[in-house]
Design a protein around this motif. Structure first.
Motif, short mmCIF file in Angstrom:
data_model
loop_
_atom_site.label_atom_id
_atom_site.label_comp_id
_atom_site.label_asym_id
_atom_site.label_seq_id
_atom_site.Cartn_x
_atom_site.Cartn_y
_atom_site.Cartn_z
N ALA A 15 0.84 -1.20 0.00
CA ALA A 15 0.00 0.00 0.00
C ALA A 15 0.88 1.26 0.00
CB ALA A 15 -0.93 -0.01 1.22
N LYS A 16 1.99 1.19 0.70
CA LYS A 16 2.90 2.34 0.76
C LYS A 16 3.50 2.61 -0.63
CE LYS A 16 6.86 4.18 3.25
NZ LYS A 16 7.71 4.10 4.43
N LEU A 17 3.93 1.55 -1.31
CA LEU A 17 4.46 1.72 -2.68
C LEU A 17 3.39 2.30 -3.60
CD1 LEU A 17 6.61 -1.46 -3.43
CD2 LEU A 17 7.38 0.93 -3.39
N ALA A 18 2.15 1.80 -3.44
CA ALA A 18 1.05 2.28 -4.28
C ALA A 18 0.78 3.76 -4.02
CB ALA A 18 -0.21 1.45 -4.02
N SER A 19 0.94 4.19 -2.77
CA SER A 19 0.65 5.60 -2.44
C SER A 19 1.58 6.54 -3.21
CB SER A 19 0.79 5.84 -0.93
OG SER A 19 2.14 5.86 -0.54
N GLU A 20 2.76 6.05 -3.56
CA GLU A 20 3.71 6.90 -4.30
C GLU A 20 3.21 7.18 -5.72
OE1 GLU A 20 7.44 4.83 -3.83
OE2 GLU A 20 7.28 4.99 -1.63
N LYS A 21 2.26 6.38 -6.20
CA LYS A 21 1.72 6.58 -7.55
C LYS A 21 0.50 7.49 -7.56
CE LYS A 21 3.25 2.02 -9.03
NZ LYS A 21 2.90 0.63 -8.88
N HIS A 23 -2.27 10.36 -7.71
CA HIS A 23 -2.39 11.64 -8.40
C HIS A 23 -3.16 12.53 -7.42
CE1 HIS A 23 -3.06 14.57 -11.57
NE2 HIS A 23 -4.33 14.58 -11.27
N ALA A 24 -2.44 13.30 -6.62
CA ALA A 24 -3.07 14.07 -5.55
C ALA A 24 -2.54 15.51 -5.51
CB ALA A 24 -2.86 13.38 -4.22
N PRO A 25 -2.62 16.22 -6.67
CA PRO A 25 -2.07 17.59 -6.69
C PRO A 25 -2.90 18.59 -5.89
CG PRO A 25 -3.15 17.11 -8.78
CD PRO A 25 -3.18 15.84 -7.97
N TYR A 26 -4.15 18.23 -5.55
CA TYR A 26 -5.03 19.19 -4.87
C TYR A 26 -4.93 19.06 -3.35
CZ TYR A 26 -6.27 19.26 -9.67
OH TYR A 26 -6.16 19.33 -11.03
N SER A 27 -4.91 17.83 -2.86
CA SER A 27 -4.80 17.64 -1.41
C SER A 27 -3.35 17.41 -0.97
CB SER A 27 -5.63 16.43 -0.97
OG SER A 27 -5.01 15.23 -1.40
N ASN A 28 -2.53 16.95 -1.90
CA ASN A 28 -1.16 16.55 -1.59
C ASN A 28 -1.14 15.43 -0.54
OD1 ASN A 28 1.53 16.80 -2.23
ND2 ASN A 28 1.96 18.11 -0.45
N PHE A 29 -2.23 14.69 -0.44
CA PHE A 29 -2.36 13.59 0.52
C PHE A 29 -2.38 12.30 -0.29
CE2 PHE A 29 -5.22 11.25 3.66
CZ PHE A 29 -4.28 11.20 4.68
N LYS A 30 -1.24 11.62 -0.31
CA LYS A 30 -1.09 10.45 -1.19
C LYS A 30 -1.42 9.19 -0.43
CE LYS A 30 2.14 12.22 -4.54
NZ LYS A 30 3.15 11.66 -5.43
N VAL A 31 -2.48 8.52 -0.84
CA VAL A 31 -2.97 7.34 -0.13
C VAL A 31 -2.77 6.10 -1.01
CG1 VAL A 31 -4.96 6.35 1.09
CG2 VAL A 31 -4.72 8.84 0.90
N GLY A 32 -2.45 4.98 -0.38
CA GLY A 32 -2.34 3.71 -1.10
C GLY A 32 -3.21 2.67 -0.42
N ALA A 33 -3.65 1.68 -1.18
CA ALA A 33 -4.42 0.57 -0.60
C ALA A 33 -3.96 -0.73 -1.26
CB ALA A 33 -5.92 0.77 -0.84
N ALA A 34 -3.99 -1.80 -0.49
CA ALA A 34 -3.61 -3.12 -1.02
C ALA A 34 -4.65 -4.14 -0.55
CB ALA A 34 -2.22 -3.50 -0.53
N ILE A 35 -5.10 -4.95 -1.50
CA ILE A 35 -6.06 -6.02 -1.18
C ILE A 35 -5.35 -7.35 -1.33
CG2 ILE A 35 -8.30 -7.06 -1.75
CD1 ILE A 35 -8.90 -4.60 -3.45
N THR A 84 -1.46 5.73 4.74
CA THR A 84 -1.36 7.18 4.56
C THR A 84 -0.02 7.65 5.11
OG1 THR A 84 -2.50 7.51 6.69
CG2 THR A 84 -3.85 7.65 4.71
N PRO A 85 0.62 8.57 4.40
CA PRO A 85 1.96 9.03 4.81
C PRO A 85 1.82 10.03 5.96
CG PRO A 85 1.25 10.17 2.83
CD PRO A 85 0.14 9.24 3.20
#
Ligand code: THU
Length: 143
Positions: A15-21, A23-35, A84-85
């Motif tokens: 999920a952390k690796l996914a968060s790096e991808k 597209h969050a230019p408005y919130s700058n809050f990069k979230v990742g999820a893994a199932i 979430t970072p």
């Protein structure tokens, strides 16, 4: 480490690796999820924002929709971990709770992780008394 903690940490890394991808230019809050799927596969997603803010998609829903697009079904989905970072955890939004309830059983574990904390829920706790609709029964009554 227990097997459960081990699994969650493994998914947290995805999920952390996914968060790096994200597209969050408005919130700058990069979230990742893994199932994690029952067969061990891991499918990830990130938040994808839009200049028309309401069209933004959370990481949880991206991961679930991506899994469906790749051919998995509700029967395959076992556990979801969000990253979430941050030094705190964030509970999934209402829209994601509804989508989680569509594809995961009420007893499936959803974890929110970060750099400093983790929280865990069952899907049924995130969305108690979820909307259920038996389309066949409804059709029989109305048509
Ligand atoms: N977001 C997620 O991706 N998952 C959550 O659980 C909460 C919020 C995203 C939506 C938006 O792109 C950004 O975080 C700020 O709300």
């Amino acid at each position: 480490m227990s097997k459960q903690t081990d699994n969650i940490e493994h998914l947290r890394q995805h999920a952390k690796l996914a968060s790096e991808k994200a597209h969050a230019p408005y919130s700058n809050f990069k979230v990742g999820a893994a199932i994690r799927m029952h067969n061990g596969d891991v499918i990830t997603g990130c938040n994808v924002e839009n200049v028309s803010y309401g069209l933004s998609n959370c990481a949880e829903r991206t991961a679930i929709f991506s899994a469906i697009a790749q051919g998995y079904s509700a029967a395959d989905m076992a556990t979801v971990v969000v990253y979430t970072p941050s030094d705190q955890t964030y509970a999934p939004c209402g829209a994601c709770r509804q989508v989680l309830a569509e594809f995961l059983p009420a007893d499936a574990v959803v974890s929110s992780t970060s750099e400093g904390a983790a929280r865990h829920w069952r899907v049924g706790e995130l969305l108690p008394d979820a909307f259920e609709f038996d389309v066949e029964a409804y059709r029989k009554k109305t048509l």
